[in-house]
Design a protein around this motif. Structure first.
Motif, short mmCIF file in Angstrom:
data_model
loop_
_atom_site.label_atom_id
_atom_site.label_comp_id
_atom_site.label_asym_id
_atom_site.label_seq_id
_atom_site.Cartn_x
_atom_site.Cartn_y
_atom_site.Cartn_z
N UNK A 267 0.85 -1.18 0.00
CA UNK A 267 0.00 0.00 0.00
C UNK A 267 0.89 1.24 0.00
N UNK A 268 1.41 1.56 -1.16
CA UNK A 268 2.24 2.75 -1.34
C UNK A 268 1.50 3.70 -2.27
N UNK A 269 1.86 4.97 -2.28
CA UNK A 269 1.14 5.91 -3.15
C UNK A 269 1.26 5.49 -4.62
N UNK A 270 0.17 5.55 -5.32
CA UNK A 270 0.12 5.10 -6.70
C UNK A 270 1.15 5.82 -7.58
N UNK A 271 1.31 7.14 -7.45
CA UNK A 271 2.31 7.82 -8.29
C UNK A 271 3.72 7.28 -8.06
N UNK A 272 4.02 6.95 -6.81
CA UNK A 272 5.35 6.44 -6.50
C UNK A 272 5.55 5.06 -7.11
N UNK A 273 4.51 4.24 -7.01
CA UNK A 273 4.59 2.92 -7.61
C UNK A 273 4.77 3.04 -9.12
N UNK A 274 4.05 4.00 -9.69
CA UNK A 274 4.13 4.22 -11.14
C UNK A 274 5.57 4.59 -11.53
N UNK A 275 6.20 5.44 -10.72
CA UNK A 275 7.59 5.82 -10.98
C UNK A 275 8.50 4.60 -10.97
N UNK A 276 8.28 3.73 -9.99
CA UNK A 276 9.12 2.53 -9.92
C UNK A 276 8.85 1.62 -11.12
N UNK A 277 7.59 1.51 -11.52
CA UNK A 277 7.27 0.70 -12.68
C UNK A 277 7.97 1.24 -13.93
N UNK A 278 7.92 2.55 -14.10
CA UNK A 278 8.58 3.15 -15.25
C UNK A 278 10.08 2.93 -15.20
N UNK A 279 10.63 3.03 -13.99
CA UNK A 279 12.07 2.89 -13.82
C UNK A 279 12.49 1.45 -14.16
N UNK A 280 11.70 0.49 -13.74
CA UNK A 280 11.98 -0.90 -14.07
C UNK A 280 11.76 -1.12 -15.56
N UNK A 281 10.74 -0.47 -16.10
CA UNK A 281 10.54 -0.39 -17.55
C UNK A 281 10.45 -1.73 -18.27
N UNK A 282 9.50 -2.54 -17.86
CA UNK A 282 9.35 -3.84 -18.50
C UNK A 282 8.76 -3.67 -19.90
N UNK A 283 9.37 -4.28 -20.90
CA UNK A 283 8.66 -4.37 -22.18
C UNK A 283 8.74 -5.77 -22.73
N UNK A 284 7.62 -6.21 -23.25
CA UNK A 284 7.55 -7.55 -23.81
C UNK A 284 7.55 -7.45 -25.31
N UNK A 285 8.18 -8.41 -25.94
CA UNK A 285 8.25 -8.44 -27.39
C UNK A 285 8.96 -9.70 -27.80
N UNK A 286 9.92 -9.56 -28.71
CA UNK A 286 10.64 -10.74 -29.16
C UNK A 286 12.06 -10.38 -29.52
N UNK A 287 12.94 -11.37 -29.37
CA UNK A 287 14.27 -11.25 -29.94
C UNK A 287 14.24 -11.93 -31.30
N UNK A 288 14.79 -11.26 -32.30
CA UNK A 288 14.77 -11.80 -33.66
C UNK A 288 16.20 -11.86 -34.18
N UNK A 289 16.53 -13.00 -34.83
CA UNK A 289 17.87 -13.17 -35.39
C UNK A 289 17.85 -12.77 -36.86
#
Length: 937
Positions: A267-289
């Motif tokens: 239970x942390x402030x949503x804006x702060x959690x959002x900052x951490x999410x952005x900082x971690x910056x997960x993106x899903x996709x693919x590696x292509x050779x």
RNA sequence: GCUCGGAUGGUGGAAUUGGUAGACACGUUGGACUUAAAAUCCAAUGACCAUUGCGGUCGUGCGGGUUCAAGUCCCGCUCCGAGUACCA
């Protein structure tokens, strides 16, 4: 007897200290509650009124929970390693330990004046050896573990060695450096000890690696990303360049996914959690050779849009990639080399400030499209970052604006694969429902369907696979500084060897100079006692280093965030010399129930400490994998600078009202010389700084009025207000209540003393409720129904507001209650006694005093917090506003237990209603019980 | 650019989460007490109109919408603040 806050506050502060009123018990059967403040760095400037805001709030909560019967842990300490003390040492030669100690003493004096209920027996200082012993111990644990993907937790290195012996490193997944080679069991066994150690470093959770760092030549140290603002150092504003150095790093990336998922459980402030999410910056996709025409090597790219694979018209590689050199054709060699050189020379600052300009160069080589086998030119461009993904991108100009700009600039093909989309002006980057075209087996499919299909096809063809990338980078852990924790490592044949727990603490050695050595080594290179005798297990003179039994110790120290990443567990058992905290104590206190601090630590301390928490949890050292259940960010208190207007080029000043449209120079003057009506004390000003001694002042109505500007409170802006001054003038209770009254806790707000008299007169009024002249005028009579109602309304509201940390409205509630009771005249014991307890968390000194005057022998801390009784609040009648078409017309008093139909009937029968109805029949009558009656015509 | 957050009297800020907007406090004005000041107490205080009649109109950054009823919900803007930034 008037309200003598000075005597009262001094008396009770002594009483609390003497009786250890706020000492928390580690062997209690009561439920626990742990309230934590972010501990301060003890700077030389002392506390200003902004610092205590969070401490006051947490103190209210701590005291509230004590009244509620909880065993409350409310500690305080000092984050006492840091750069300012070291800078001061460089300038003055004073040892940082000494200035730090002085600063701490000053802080403590200031804190004590405000009546905080800290348990000082648990005080910690991160720069004390008996504290940093355990910081070093955690470092050793990190060194001794790797991250196992299969079990999804940290595991001992010994286990990794076992597996290498048996099966090499290709059979199982573990987090390691990108350049780790694949080897078999027999290869492993054939490696030399050195080679094996080098390989293990690629797995350890803290590891040495050659890494690109932000080097600040002026400060002589490496800076973390969050210590750089706009390309220059946060401290001093010196320029920063890239430099490759062998550095300690923390493999925080191993925990990226868990750090992200854990956010959902706290239970942390949503804006702060959002900052951490952005900082971690997960993106899903693919590696292509992509195969390279005429070369054995392949290019691997990461993309979040594998669905746009058929829109690829070129590739771009980061200039730093080694591959670039290998594939560049002879004709292009010169241009490519020149370009790489050029990029290297550009400082980080240039590269950041110059985002718009497009640069790049063709390598002459071609890649082959994995499905169409079409030849795709390979370019180099500095808009591709070596550190993110694979350092290579497949450029799809029709679907990505940067690729589009690059293609336009170098006149490359822009094939369109989006049906019915115009890409003549800009790329189409939306992941919308637009179907693809010219995309072979993906034709007609939109993003959602195309994505799984293309990944499936890539995997089937062995040309790629689905993949996840994080922006979060491993954290550089070495600092070329003196005033920090020594890293418990020595070097044997250039390989790092850890000390053991028995060797700790490795104490910071004395040095003559706090600057880097002439050879460019960190300040610890100046130490004469900094060799490690491996046999004797102790620190010896540098002159004895022979690389046989005596070895050099690590010269770098740990960064500022090391000591603050676990301190909340030390408070549980601060004196323990056998462990970071006794297991029983940790099991009892578990975690922090409420953590209070500023949001500026969102992507620093608050992320690193979660990382260490999860690591120590994996090892079974800690019982939970998130240490703070709830966190609140208190807003910063800003300063209100006072501005005097000076006629340009003169020494005459003009009062604010007389400035008009004239051009003036704004000169900051000390806010402490300004009263609440913004009138400047001219005599004080003349004495303050010599430049004002013979200045002219144009007054308005006999006064000199200043302008104001809201900005950060800082010494250099002369807008610092010292809490001591407020305590002298109004007392700590007034200061505490006023800081809470200023506005919502989370909100940033300027400090302004203008309203403080309101809070102060509230306390005086409360005092007068008890005393008339010298006499305690307390009635033992049964209070009136109105007094009961007023009290119980207050109790109810205070309890709900504290639960929501809405302290500003609490203060209003108290004011209303005291106003009502004062108006009544006499104060009955049955009313004022609970009221005093109610107020105790907010204004503890006056509450203790009144409690004693009421005849109690024990501290008010032991009193139970009042709970409201509905029976005093029960109303039988309620004023209903009766409105017509939503417009309020009149009110009518009705019993509360009447049902809707009866209310409707009675209201319509009223003559007043009939008058407004003017003979019409209402379409609808809306009755909200206890609230409103609305008649729709 | 992207992601959050915000905008309510002269000022700081309330508003039970859709139900009498402006609680509480500051400031201002007037009054009481006082030789005087401080302290204290009382009254008025969103704007405009009507004020010797109890009233009326407007009003929560701007423009629309939903609803019996909107500061609160929806759509579109403006401005301010914070974070982040060539993240493929």
């Amino acid at each position: 007897m008037s309200y003598d806050f000075k005597a009262i506050e001094a008396k009770w502060q002594q009483y609390w200290a003497k009786n250890q009123t706020y000492k928390a018990d580690n062997n209690s059967t009561q439920p626990k509650y742990y309230v934590l403040d972010m501990f301060p760095y003890p700077s030389g400037a002392g506390l200003h009124v902004g610092h205590p805001l969070g401490y006051i709030a947490s103190d209210i909560v701590a005291r509230y929970y004590r009244h509620k019967g909880y065993n409350v842990l409310h500690p305080q300490g000092y984050d006492s390693f840091g750069l300012p003390a070291e800078q001061y040492a460089i300038q003055t030669g004073q040892h940082p330990a000494k200035t730090t100690k002085n600063n701490i003493e000053r802080y403590r004096q200031q804190l004590d004046r405000m009546g905080f209920s800290f348990d000082w027996s648990r005080e910690i200082r991160t720069s004390n050896a008996d504290y940093y012993k355990w910081t070093q111990w955690i470092f050793l644990l990190l060194f001794d573990h790797y991250y196992c993907v299969d079990t999804d937790k940290a595991q001992p290195i010994s286990q990794l060695i076992d597996r290498f012996q048996k099966e090499g490193n290709s059979q199982f997944a573990a987090i390691c450096d990108a350049d780790t080679p694949i080897f078999s069991a027999s290869e492993w066994q054939d490696y030399s000890e050195e080679q094996q150690q080098e390989l293990l470093l690629k797995y350890r959770l803290t590891y040495l690696a050659e890494s690109e760092v932000n080097w600040c030549p002026a400060l002589g140290t490496v800076l973390a990303n969050d210590e750089i603002i706009d390309g220059v150092s946060e401290r001093g504003g010196h320029s920063v360049t890239k430099k490759s150095m062998r550095q300690w790093s923390m493999r925080i990336g191993a925990y990226a996914e868990r750090l992200l998922q854990g956010l959902n459980t706290i239970d942390w402030p949503e804006p702060l959690k959002e900052m951490q999410r952005n900082w971690i910056g997960k993106s899903t996709g693919a590696n292509v050779q992509f195969a390279i025409a005429g070369h054995a090597e392949q290019i691997e790219v990461f993309t979040t849009r594998p669905d746009t694979l058929f829109g690829v018209s070129f590739m771009t590689l980061a200039p730093e990639l080694e591959l670039v050199q290998q594939i560049t054709t002879p004709e292009q060699q010169e241009a490519v080399t020149a370009y790489i050189e050029k990029t290297k020379q550009r400082s980080e600052r240039d590269r950041q400030s110059d985002v718009k300009s497009i640069s790049g160069v063709f390598t002459g080589a071609y890649a082959l499209h994995p499905f169409t086998q079409e030849r795709v030119p390979i370019w180099v461009g500095d808009y591709v970052l070596a550190g993110y993904g694979t350092g290579a991108v497949m450029a799809v100009p029709c679907g990505d604006q940067r690729d589009y700009n690059f293609a336009k600039h170098f006149d490359l093909l822009i094939p369109n694969i989006f049906e019915g989309i115009d890409i003549s002006e800009a790329a189409y980057a939306e992941k919308g429902s637009t179907p693809l075209c010219d995309s072979d087996f993906l034709n007609g499919l939109a993003y959602e369907e195309a994505l799984p299909k293309v990944i499936e096809a890539l995997e089937a063809a062995g040309k790629g696979k689905g993949s996840v990338t994080y922006r979060l980078r491993d954290a550089i852990f070495s600092r070329q500084r003196y005033w920090g924790e020594p890293i418990p490592i020595y070097y044997k044949n250039n390989l790092p060897c850890p000390l053991t727990l028995e060797d700790l603490p490795l104490e910071l050695p004395a040095v003559e100079k706090y600057l880097p050595t002439p050879e460019g080594n960190p300040p610890l290179g100046n130490a004469t006692e900094w060799g490690w005798d491996e046999k004797a297990r102790k620190v010896v003179a540098v002159s004895e280093i022979d690389h046989q039994t005596v070895f050099p110790l690590e010269l770098n120290t740990m960064p500022g965030w090391a000591g603050s990443s676990w301190y909340f567990y030390r408070y549980m058992d601060a004196q323990n010399s056998q462990a970071f905290a006794d297991k029983k104590a940790v099991d009892y206190w578990q975690d922090v129930d409420l953590y209070l601090g500023g949001s500026e630590h969102a992507t620093g301390h608050l992320l690193y400490s979660r990382f260490w928490q999860k690591f120590l949890y994996d090892l079974g050292e800690l019982p939970v994998d998130e240490y703070a259940k709830k966190l609140i960010n208190q807003g910063m208190i800003l300063g209100e600078s006072a501005i005097a207007y000076r006629k340009p080029g003169t020494n005459s000043y003009v009062s604010k009202g007389l400035v008009g449209d004239a051009k003036m120079e704004a000169i900051r003057v000390d806010v402490n010389l300004v009263n609440t009506s913004y009138e400047l004390d001219l005599d004080g000003l003349r004495a303050w700084q010599p430049q004002f001694a013979d200045a002219d002042f144009e007054l308005e109505a006999g006064k000199f009025i200043v302008g104001t500007e809201v900005e950060k409170m800082s010494k250099s802006k002369y807008n610092v207000v010292n809490p001591d001054a407020i305590c002298d003038r109004y007392g700590a209770d007034t200061l505490r209540m006023y800081e809470m009254f200023l506005g919502p806790l989370e909100q940033a707000k300027p400090w302004n003393t203008a309203g403080i008299s309101g809070v102060h007169s509230f306390l005086k009024k409360l005092w007068r409720l008890f005393f008339e002249d010298e006499k305690l005028r307390l009635s033992e009579e049964e209070p009136s129904a109105a007094a009961y109602k007023s009290l119980h309304q207050t109790i109810k509201k205070i309890n709900t507001d504290i639960a929501q940390f809405s302290f500003n409205t609490c203060i209003s509630t108290f004011m209303i209650c005291v106003n009502e009771l004062s108006a009544e005249g006499t104060a009955s014991r049955k009313i004022v006694e609970p009221l005093v307890v109610l107020l105790a968390p907010f204004a503890p000194h006056i509450a203790e005093e009144l409690w004693e005057k009421l005849g109690h022998k024990e501290s008010i801390t032991t009193a139970g917090y009042p709970i409201h009784d509905e029976k005093y609040l029960k109303e039988t009648e309620k004023e209903y506003p009766v409105s017509f078409n939503g417009k309020m017309r009149f009110t009518y008093s009705l019993p509360l237990d009447m049902d809707k139909a009866a209310i409707e009937k009675q209201i319509l029968a009223e003559p007043q209603t009939q008058k407004y109805l003017e003979g019409k029949t209402p379409k609808k009558v809306i009755v909200v019980p206890g609230k409103i009656i609305n008649i729709v015509l």
